[in-house]
Design a protein around this motif. Structure first.
Motif, short mmCIF file in Angstrom:
data_model
loop_
_atom_site.label_atom_id
_atom_site.label_comp_id
_atom_site.label_asym_id
_atom_site.label_seq_id
_atom_site.Cartn_x
_atom_site.Cartn_y
_atom_site.Cartn_z
N ARG A 306 0.84 -1.21 0.00
CA ARG A 306 0.00 0.00 0.00
C ARG A 306 0.86 1.25 0.00
NH1 ARG A 306 -3.29 -3.14 3.57
NH2 ARG A 306 -2.35 -2.15 5.41
N ARG A 307 1.96 1.24 0.75
CA ARG A 307 2.86 2.39 0.75
C ARG A 307 3.48 2.60 -0.63
NH1 ARG A 307 4.69 0.04 5.53
NH2 ARG A 307 6.74 -0.45 4.66
N GLN A 308 3.87 1.51 -1.26
CA GLN A 308 4.39 1.60 -2.62
C GLN A 308 3.37 2.23 -3.55
OE1 GLN A 308 5.43 -2.65 -3.17
NE2 GLN A 308 7.45 -1.93 -3.78
N ASN A 309 2.15 1.72 -3.49
CA ASN A 309 1.13 2.19 -4.42
C ASN A 309 0.82 3.68 -4.21
OD1 ASN A 309 0.93 -0.25 -5.69
ND2 ASN A 309 -0.88 -0.94 -4.55
N SER A 310 0.82 4.10 -2.95
CA SER A 310 0.57 5.52 -2.68
C SER A 310 1.67 6.39 -3.28
CB SER A 310 0.48 5.73 -1.16
OG SER A 310 0.32 7.09 -0.86
N LEU A 311 2.91 5.96 -3.11
CA LEU A 311 4.05 6.70 -3.64
C LEU A 311 4.04 6.69 -5.17
CD1 LEU A 311 6.78 8.13 -2.80
CD2 LEU A 311 7.86 5.93 -3.28
N TYR A 312 3.81 5.52 -5.76
CA TYR A 312 3.85 5.40 -7.21
C TYR A 312 2.72 6.18 -7.87
CZ TYR A 312 7.13 1.53 -6.36
OH TYR A 312 8.19 0.76 -5.96
N ARG A 313 1.56 6.20 -7.21
CA ARG A 313 0.45 6.98 -7.77
C ARG A 313 0.82 8.46 -7.84
NH1 ARG A 313 -6.00 6.72 -6.84
NH2 ARG A 313 -6.49 8.59 -8.03
N GLU A 314 1.43 8.98 -6.78
CA GLU A 314 1.85 10.37 -6.77
C GLU A 314 2.82 10.65 -7.92
OE1 GLU A 314 4.16 13.53 -3.78
OE2 GLU A 314 4.08 11.39 -3.29
N VAL A 389 11.75 8.01 -9.38
CA VAL A 389 12.19 9.42 -9.40
C VAL A 389 11.17 10.28 -8.67
CG1 VAL A 389 12.87 11.34 -10.88
CG2 VAL A 389 13.34 9.00 -11.61
N GLU A 390 11.63 11.24 -7.91
CA GLU A 390 10.76 12.13 -7.16
C GLU A 390 9.94 13.00 -8.12
OE1 GLU A 390 14.00 11.91 -6.82
OE2 GLU A 390 14.29 10.96 -4.84
N PRO A 391 8.73 13.41 -7.70
CA PRO A 391 7.83 14.16 -8.59
C PRO A 391 8.46 15.40 -9.21
CG PRO A 391 6.62 13.43 -6.66
CD PRO A 391 8.06 13.07 -6.41
N GLU A 392 9.23 16.16 -8.43
CA GLU A 392 9.82 17.39 -8.97
C GLU A 392 10.80 17.07 -10.10
OE1 GLU A 392 9.99 16.43 -5.78
OE2 GLU A 392 8.35 17.65 -4.96
#
Length: 433
Positions: A306-314, A389-392
């Motif tokens: 779930r943590r992965q999915n939250s991060l990957y969705r962002e 990679v981070e969103p920015e």
């Protein structure tokens, strides 16, 4: 130590080597380690989420049984790991029993073993176009003939698959199996609809084929409702579960470094795979298997996913937003509901492979589309990864990439205008232009 001229042994190499080539992502590895590079190329899960303390805890838990961890194990895998696999498949709605599971050194070895078991030189494989480059590499050593079936946003097109199989039958080509990545396809990012999954099973029944269902990303869903795997549909609806060979991996829901995957299939197929694996590596690492079993027993692995999915969705959203903001309107892309990849379609006259050095010179990397086709198609496509990679940085990487694309489009436009001027100069006086 003197340099060795490797090519001087060309006359000794097996003929199968001629069909083998390295994966585009592997070739890019040296570039991706360069300081400052924004890599949208690899298919890496973000293992930084796992945490050092969790790793230390696993290591401590297996230290008491170090002798077994450092020993050979059974070819088909440890019972504790098979129990974990049953649990993971159940979490995706796919019933499984230990007897139908075989542990491999990553799903990549599963692909190689399936090819080893089924393929003679010249046999046919049906797969999506594009398809996973690692599968093409695994199959290439056995020198098959690859038939790509077109796909759209709903996955492989069944009518095209049926027509390709009919044509192959008329030509006397023996097609052994259909290879598909139905969930969050690599590289296209799309998901095959439930209706098409059922139709694909009907096609396999009609032509008496095996389906190799490669499902590394199934649990990485960010939106929408989960769909039944082909393996589950066959078991629950068809009633005789023997046609689907299901490949799974722990690389995306645990860690790629443990190099553990599995095959779920009927006993006759698993027996042949067992023989093939004995000749390849005897057994997968006991150490890796015990680490994995310890983690899944003691930790909340579902919470980790779930943590992965939250991060990957962002990160996916950041990539889609940046593509919409920066890319020219002539460029199109997929909208994945999960997984790791977005598939970008450039104007037909652009070559993503030729454009790559310009992007890398500006510190952005991607994978050109032609590596996902056996015959070199897909030149105006590229695969972008958002998981590592981070969103920015994703946004900045897409902005730079859009600049490179726009420059190539403008160059094409300038060349066309120049050609038209030259044509006008060459028009004889008195003639209409």
């Amino acid at each position: 130590m003197p340099l060795v001229d490797l090519d001087r042994f060309d006359f000794l190499y097996a003929s199968r080597v001629r069909g083998m080539k390295t994966a585009a992502t592997r070739d890019l590895m040296a570039t991706l380690s360069r300081p400052g590079i924004i890599s949208l190329a690899g298919g890496f899960p973000d293992t930084r989420l796992f945490g050092e303390e969790a790793f230390r805890e696993i290591s401590r838990s297996i230290a008491a049984d170090a002798a077994q961890a450092l020993q050979y194990g059974p070819t088909g895998g440890l019972e504790a790991v098979k129990d974990v696999i049953v649990e993971v498949m159940a979490a995706e709605g796919t019933p499984a029993e230990q007897e139908s599971i075989f542990v491999t050194t990553g799903a990549q070895q599963g692909l190689d073993l399936v090819a080893k078991v089924f393929l003679d030189e010249g046999d046919g494989i049906l797969c999506e176009g594009p398809t996973y480059a690692g599968a093409l590499n695994a199959f290439a050593a056995y020198r098959p003939r690859i038939a790509h079936v077109p796909m759209d946003r709903a996955g492989m097109i069944p009518s095209a698959a049926r027509e390709t199989l009919r044509r192959a039958r008329k030509q006397g080509l023996t097609v052994k199996f259909i290879y598909t990545v139905p969930n969050f396809h690599n590289p296209a990012g799309v998901t095959m609809t439930a209706e098409r999954r059922r139709e694909l099973l009907e096609i396999a029944e009609e032509f008496d084929l095996v389906i190799v269902e490669d499902n590394p990303y199934g649990m990485l869903r960010f939106e929408g409702e989960p769909l039944p795997t082909l393996c589950a549909i066959e078991q629950q609806e068809v009633g005789h579960p023997d046609r689907v060979v299901y490949l799974g991996t722990f690389s995306k829901i645990f860690a790629p470094g443990v190099r553990l995957g599995w095959v779920h299939a009927q006993p006759g197929i698993l027996h042949k795979i067992n023989v093939g694996k004995q000749g390849a590596d005897l057994c997968s690492s006991n150490l890796s298997q015990m680490m994995l079993a310890s983690y899944f027993k003691e930790a909340d692995w579902r919470a980790y996913v779930r943590r992965q999915n939250s991060l990957y969705r962002e990160r996916r959203d950041a990539m889609l937003d940046a593509l919409a903001e920066f890319m020219p309107r002539e460029v199109h892309w997929t909208h994945p509901e999960g997984g790791l990849f977005v598939w970008v379609t450039l104007p037909s006259y652009l070559d993503a492979t030729a454009m790559l050095p310009r992007a890398i010179a500006r510190n952005v990397a991607y994978v050109p589309g032609e590596g996902f086709y056996a015959g070199g198609a897909g030149k105006n496509h590229m695969r972008l990864n958002f998981s590592f990679v981070e969103p920015e940085r994703i946004s900045r990487g897409i902005e730079i990439l859009a600049e490179v694309v726009r420059e190539r489009m403008e160059l094409r436009s300038d060349l066309e205008r120049g050609a038209r001027r030259e044509a006008r100069r060459g028009t004889p006086a008195g003639k209409d232009r």
